[in-house]
Scaffold this motif. Structure first.
Motif, PDB file in Angstrom:
ATOM      1  N   ASN A 190      17.594   6.797  44.415  1.00 58.61           N
ATOM      2  CA  ASN A 190      16.408   7.634  44.208  1.00 58.61           C
ATOM      3  C   ASN A 190      15.405   7.285  45.292  1.00 58.61           C
ATOM      4  O   ASN A 190      14.750   6.241  45.231  1.00 58.61           O
ATOM      5  CB  ASN A 190      15.819   7.381  42.820  1.00 58.61           C
ATOM      6  CG  ASN A 190      14.681   8.335  42.504  1.00 58.61           C
ATOM      7  OD1 ASN A 190      14.468   9.311  43.215  1.00 58.61           O
ATOM      8  ND2 ASN A 190      13.954   8.043  41.445  1.00 58.61           N
ATOM      9  N   GLY A 191      15.299   8.158  46.285  1.00 57.01           N
ATOM     10  CA  GLY A 191      14.471   7.817  47.435  1.00 57.01           C
ATOM     11  C   GLY A 191      15.140   6.697  48.208  1.00 57.01           C
ATOM     12  O   GLY A 191      16.277   6.805  48.644  1.00 57.01           O
ATOM     13  N   ARG A 192      14.449   5.556  48.323  1.00 60.71           N
ATOM     14  CA  ARG A 192      15.003   4.408  49.039  1.00 60.71           C
ATOM     15  C   ARG A 192      15.457   3.302  48.092  1.00 60.71           C
ATOM     16  O   ARG A 192      15.830   2.219  48.542  1.00 60.71           O
ATOM     17  CB  ARG A 192      13.949   3.849  50.012  1.00 60.71           C
ATOM     18  CG  ARG A 192      13.574   4.819  51.121  1.00 60.71           C
ATOM     19  CD  ARG A 192      12.513   4.224  52.032  1.00 60.71           C
ATOM     20  NE  ARG A 192      12.960   2.994  52.650  1.00 60.71           N
ATOM     21  CZ  ARG A 192      13.706   2.931  53.763  1.00 60.71           C
ATOM     22  NH1 ARG A 192      14.072   4.057  54.362  1.00 60.71           N
ATOM     23  NH2 ARG A 192      14.071   1.771  54.269  1.00 60.71           N
ATOM     24  N   ALA A 193      15.416   3.547  46.806  1.00 57.62           N
ATOM     25  CA  ALA A 193      15.798   2.534  45.825  1.00 57.62           C
ATOM     26  C   ALA A 193      17.188   2.821  45.270  1.00 57.62           C
ATOM     27  O   ALA A 193      17.471   3.930  44.825  1.00 57.62           O
ATOM     28  CB  ALA A 193      14.775   2.487  44.699  1.00 57.62           C
ATOM     29  N   LEU A 194      18.044   1.811  45.303  1.00 55.61           N
ATOM     30  CA  LEU A 194      19.380   1.920  44.740  1.00 55.61           C
ATOM     31  C   LEU A 194      19.416   1.121  43.440  1.00 55.61           C
ATOM     32  O   LEU A 194      19.168  -0.090  43.433  1.00 55.61           O
ATOM     33  CB  LEU A 194      20.435   1.369  45.703  1.00 55.61           C
ATOM     34  CG  LEU A 194      21.873   1.371  45.187  1.00 55.61           C
ATOM     35  CD1 LEU A 194      22.378   2.797  45.001  1.00 55.61           C
ATOM     36  CD2 LEU A 194      22.789   0.586  46.122  1.00 55.61           C
ATOM     37  N   THR A 195      19.727   1.813  42.344  1.00 51.91           N
ATOM     38  CA  THR A 195      19.836   1.164  41.040  1.00 51.91           C
ATOM     39  C   THR A 195      21.306   0.994  40.680  1.00 51.91           C
ATOM     40  O   THR A 195      22.087   1.940  40.788  1.00 51.91           O
ATOM     41  CB  THR A 195      19.132   1.985  39.951  1.00 51.91           C
ATOM     42  OG1 THR A 195      17.753   2.120  40.286  1.00 51.91           O
ATOM     43  CG2 THR A 195      19.247   1.297  38.597  1.00 51.91           C
ATOM     44  N   ILE A 196      21.657  -0.203  40.272  1.00 50.03           N
ATOM     45  CA  ILE A 196      23.008  -0.532  39.814  1.00 50.03           C
ATOM     46  C   ILE A 196      22.895  -0.910  38.345  1.00 50.03           C
ATOM     47  O   ILE A 196      22.148  -1.832  38.001  1.00 50.03           O
ATOM     48  CB  ILE A 196      23.595  -1.692  40.623  1.00 50.03           C
ATOM     49  CG1 ILE A 196      23.641  -1.342  42.114  1.00 50.03           C
ATOM     50  CG2 ILE A 196      24.989  -2.069  40.109  1.00 50.03           C
ATOM     51  CD1 ILE A 196      23.911  -2.533  43.014  1.00 50.03           C
ATOM     52  N   ARG A 205      15.163  -6.408  43.978  1.00 47.48           N
ATOM     53  CA  ARG A 205      13.706  -6.372  43.821  1.00 47.48           C
ATOM     54  C   ARG A 205      13.315  -6.711  42.402  1.00 47.48           C
ATOM     55  O   ARG A 205      12.344  -7.414  42.149  1.00 47.48           O
ATOM     56  CB  ARG A 205      13.169  -4.983  44.199  1.00 47.48           C
ATOM     57  CG  ARG A 205      11.738  -4.739  43.725  1.00 47.48           C
ATOM     58  CD  ARG A 205      11.056  -3.622  44.460  1.00 47.48           C
ATOM     59  NE  ARG A 205      11.794  -2.388  44.500  1.00 47.48           N
ATOM     60  CZ  ARG A 205      11.713  -1.419  43.581  1.00 47.48           C
ATOM     61  NH1 ARG A 205      10.947  -1.568  42.518  1.00 47.48           N
ATOM     62  NH2 ARG A 205      12.395  -0.299  43.706  1.00 47.48           N
ATOM     63  N   THR A 206      14.078  -6.191  41.462  1.00 44.78           N
ATOM     64  CA  THR A 206      13.866  -6.493  40.056  1.00 44.78           C
ATOM     65  C   THR A 206      15.156  -6.224  39.310  1.00 44.78           C
ATOM     66  O   THR A 206      16.007  -5.476  39.788  1.00 44.78           O
ATOM     67  CB  THR A 206      12.714  -5.638  39.472  1.00 44.78           C
ATOM     68  OG1 THR A 206      12.459  -6.008  38.119  1.00 44.78           O
ATOM     69  CG2 THR A 206      13.035  -4.147  39.538  1.00 44.78           C
ATOM     70  N   TRP A 207      15.313  -6.879  38.165  1.00 43.61           N
ATOM     71  CA  TRP A 207      16.498  -6.639  37.337  1.00 43.61           C
ATOM     72  C   TRP A 207      16.103  -6.848  35.886  1.00 43.61           C
ATOM     73  O   TRP A 207      15.048  -7.406  35.581  1.00 43.61           O
ATOM     74  CB  TRP A 207      17.662  -7.549  37.722  1.00 43.61           C
ATOM     75  CG  TRP A 207      17.498  -8.978  37.290  1.00 43.61           C
ATOM     76  CD1 TRP A 207      16.778  -9.952  37.914  1.00 43.61           C
ATOM     77  CD2 TRP A 207      18.048  -9.582  36.118  1.00 43.61           C
ATOM     78  NE1 TRP A 207      16.840 -11.122  37.218  1.00 43.61           N
ATOM     79  CE2 TRP A 207      17.613 -10.927  36.097  1.00 43.61           C
ATOM     80  CE3 TRP A 207      18.865  -9.117  35.084  1.00 43.61           C
ATOM     81  CZ2 TRP A 207      17.958 -11.825  35.082  1.00 43.61           C
ATOM     82  CZ3 TRP A 207      19.216  -9.999  34.066  1.00 43.61           C
ATOM     83  CH2 TRP A 207      18.776 -11.334  34.077  1.00 43.61           C
ATOM     84  N   GLY A 208      16.938  -6.370  34.984  1.00 42.49           N
ATOM     85  CA  GLY A 208      16.615  -6.529  33.574  1.00 42.49           C
ATOM     86  C   GLY A 208      17.793  -6.153  32.693  1.00 42.49           C
ATOM     87  O   GLY A 208      18.871  -5.789  33.177  1.00 42.49           O
ATOM     88  N   LYS A 254      24.704  -3.124  25.530  1.00 41.55           N
ATOM     89  CA  LYS A 254      23.536  -3.294  26.400  1.00 41.55           C
ATOM     90  C   LYS A 254      23.802  -2.677  27.765  1.00 41.55           C
ATOM     91  O   LYS A 254      24.952  -2.331  28.101  1.00 41.55           O
ATOM     92  CB  LYS A 254      23.197  -4.771  26.570  1.00 41.55           C
ATOM     93  CG  LYS A 254      24.228  -5.586  27.343  1.00 41.55           C
ATOM     94  CD  LYS A 254      23.776  -7.033  27.501  1.00 41.55           C
ATOM     95  CE  LYS A 254      24.810  -7.873  28.242  1.00 41.55           C
ATOM     96  NZ  LYS A 254      26.062  -8.040  27.460  1.00 41.55           N
ATOM     97  N   ILE A 255      22.740  -2.573  28.545  1.00 41.42           N
ATOM     98  CA  ILE A 255      22.823  -2.169  29.947  1.00 41.42           C
ATOM     99  C   ILE A 255      22.086  -3.222  30.764  1.00 41.42           C
ATOM    100  O   ILE A 255      20.922  -3.513  30.497  1.00 41.42           O
ATOM    101  CB  ILE A 255      22.195  -0.790  30.187  1.00 41.42           C
ATOM    102  CG1 ILE A 255      22.915   0.283  29.350  1.00 41.42           C
ATOM    103  CG2 ILE A 255      22.246  -0.435  31.677  1.00 41.42           C
ATOM    104  CD1 ILE A 255      22.265   1.647  29.437  1.00 41.42           C
ATOM    105  N   VAL A 256      22.769  -3.806  31.729  1.00 42.30           N
ATOM    106  CA  VAL A 256      22.127  -4.736  32.670  1.00 42.30           C
ATOM    107  C   VAL A 256      21.970  -3.982  33.983  1.00 42.30           C
ATOM    108  O   VAL A 256      22.927  -3.401  34.491  1.00 42.30           O
ATOM    109  CB  VAL A 256      22.952  -6.015  32.867  1.00 42.30           C
ATOM    110  CG1 VAL A 256      22.186  -7.014  33.741  1.00 42.30           C
ATOM    111  CG2 VAL A 256      23.296  -6.653  31.517  1.00 42.30           C
ATOM    112  N   TRP A 257      20.756  -4.000  34.521  1.00 41.79           N
ATOM    113  CA  TRP A 257      20.466  -3.175  35.699  1.00 41.79           C
ATOM    114  C   TRP A 257      19.748  -4.001  36.761  1.00 41.79           C
ATOM    115  O   TRP A 257      19.110  -5.023  36.472  1.00 41.79           O
ATOM    116  CB  TRP A 257      19.619  -1.970  35.317  1.00 41.79           C
ATOM    117  CG  TRP A 257      18.344  -2.340  34.575  1.00 41.79           C
ATOM    118  CD1 TRP A 257      18.208  -2.457  33.222  1.00 41.79           C
ATOM    119  CD2 TRP A 257      17.092  -2.669  35.142  1.00 41.79           C
ATOM    120  NE1 TRP A 257      16.914  -2.835  32.910  1.00 41.79           N
ATOM    121  CE2 TRP A 257      16.204  -2.972  34.065  1.00 41.79           C
ATOM    122  CE3 TRP A 257      16.602  -2.728  36.448  1.00 41.79           C
ATOM    123  CZ2 TRP A 257      14.875  -3.333  34.273  1.00 41.79           C
ATOM    124  CZ3 TRP A 257      15.273  -3.081  36.663  1.00 41.79           C
ATOM    125  CH2 TRP A 257      14.425  -3.378  35.589  1.00 41.79           C
ATOM    126  N   ALA A 258      19.869  -3.542  38.003  1.00 40.48           N
ATOM    127  CA  ALA A 258      19.184  -4.182  39.117  1.00 40.48           C
ATOM    128  C   ALA A 258      18.797  -3.092  40.112  1.00 40.48           C
ATOM    129  O   ALA A 258      19.507  -2.103  40.289  1.00 40.48           O
ATOM    130  CB  ALA A 258      20.082  -5.217  39.788  1.00 40.48           C
TER     131      ALA A 258
END
Length: 242
Positions: free
Chosen positions: A183-189, A222-225, A234-238
């Motif tokens: 999304n834009g310049r951010a990659l979410t995994i 940059r951040t994860w949770g 659950k969902i673990v994301w970064a």
């Protein structure tokens, strides 16, 4: 106890939600968690319709929409839009941080226009409940990043995805689902599994033989949770910056 139902309709990838009932102290958490659960499905946007079927005990409870908007800002990065269809809902300013519209048509049009026309790419794969999932995850990440012209992210993204997938296989004993979003310049995994328990935090987990450890995820992101899904698992994301 006051009842509040949340009705959902999907329109071209947008989750349109219509709460019906009274928002008060007894239903605040139900509405908040219901909206967060819908956001976890990663629709293009959440559009909440406030019509004659929705009442708010006091204006302060309208802050639930601001709370949800803030919670989903980093992950899954889903915009939250309000449609105030009655004069009373239009006058309320308790959720001033959330974009407002007077018609569903206007909100859907806004949801289709990402800020600054930023690219929004998505990909998803279900992986086997075996250590082969890590290898498949690396290939999937590499192919997606090259397709989306962010090949420079492959080393970090592949490492993060491998660690999250292998955690899901080893500790959650699940066949994980791997989701990617640029999304834009951010990659979410994001990795979904069947175990509601969160992963060990970097402060307490040593590097494991055969695994890089969640601390490596933290150092590369940059951040994860972690988000516990109300329906289980659950969902673990970064989030990685491009």
């Amino acid at each position: 106890m006051t009842a509040l139902a949340l009705h959902r309709t999907d329109v071209a990838g947008v989750a349109v939600l219509r709460p019906a009932g009274t928002l008060d102290l007894t239903t605040y958490r139900d509405l908040r968690d219901g909206l967060l659960e819908c956001a976890a499905d990663e629709p293009t946007a959440l559009v909440v319709r406030l019509d004659d079927g929705f009442e708010c005990a006091t204006p302060a409870f309208m802050s639930v929409f601001t709370t949800v908007c803030q919670r989903v800002a980093e992950w899954p990065g889903v915009p939250v839009l309000l449609v105030a269809e009655t004069p009373g809902h239009r006058r309320s300013r308790a959720a001033a941080a959330v974009p407002r519209f007077t018609t569903l048509t206007a909100a859907l049009a806004a949801a289709e226009r990402p800020p600054d026309h930023a690219p929004d790419h998505r990909a998803e794969i279900r992986l086997p409940a075996s250590l082969a999932g890590g290898r498949l995850a690396r290939c999937f990440v590499r192919d997606a990043c090259e397709r989306w012209v962010v090949a420079h992210l492959v080393p970090s993204a592949a490492t993060v995805a491998t660690e999250l997938v292998e955690n899901a296989v080893r500790h959650a004993r699940s066949a994980p689902v791997l989701r990617l979003r640029l999304n834009g310049r951010a990659l979410t995994i994001a990795v979904c599994d069947d175990d509601p328990d969160p992963p060990a935090t970097p402060a307490v987990e040593p590097l494991r033989p055969g695994g890089r450890g969640i601390m490596i995820v933290s150092s590369l992101s940059r951040t994860w949770g972690c988000y516990r899904r109300p329906r289980g698992g659950k969902i673990v994301w970064a989030v990685l910056d491009g």
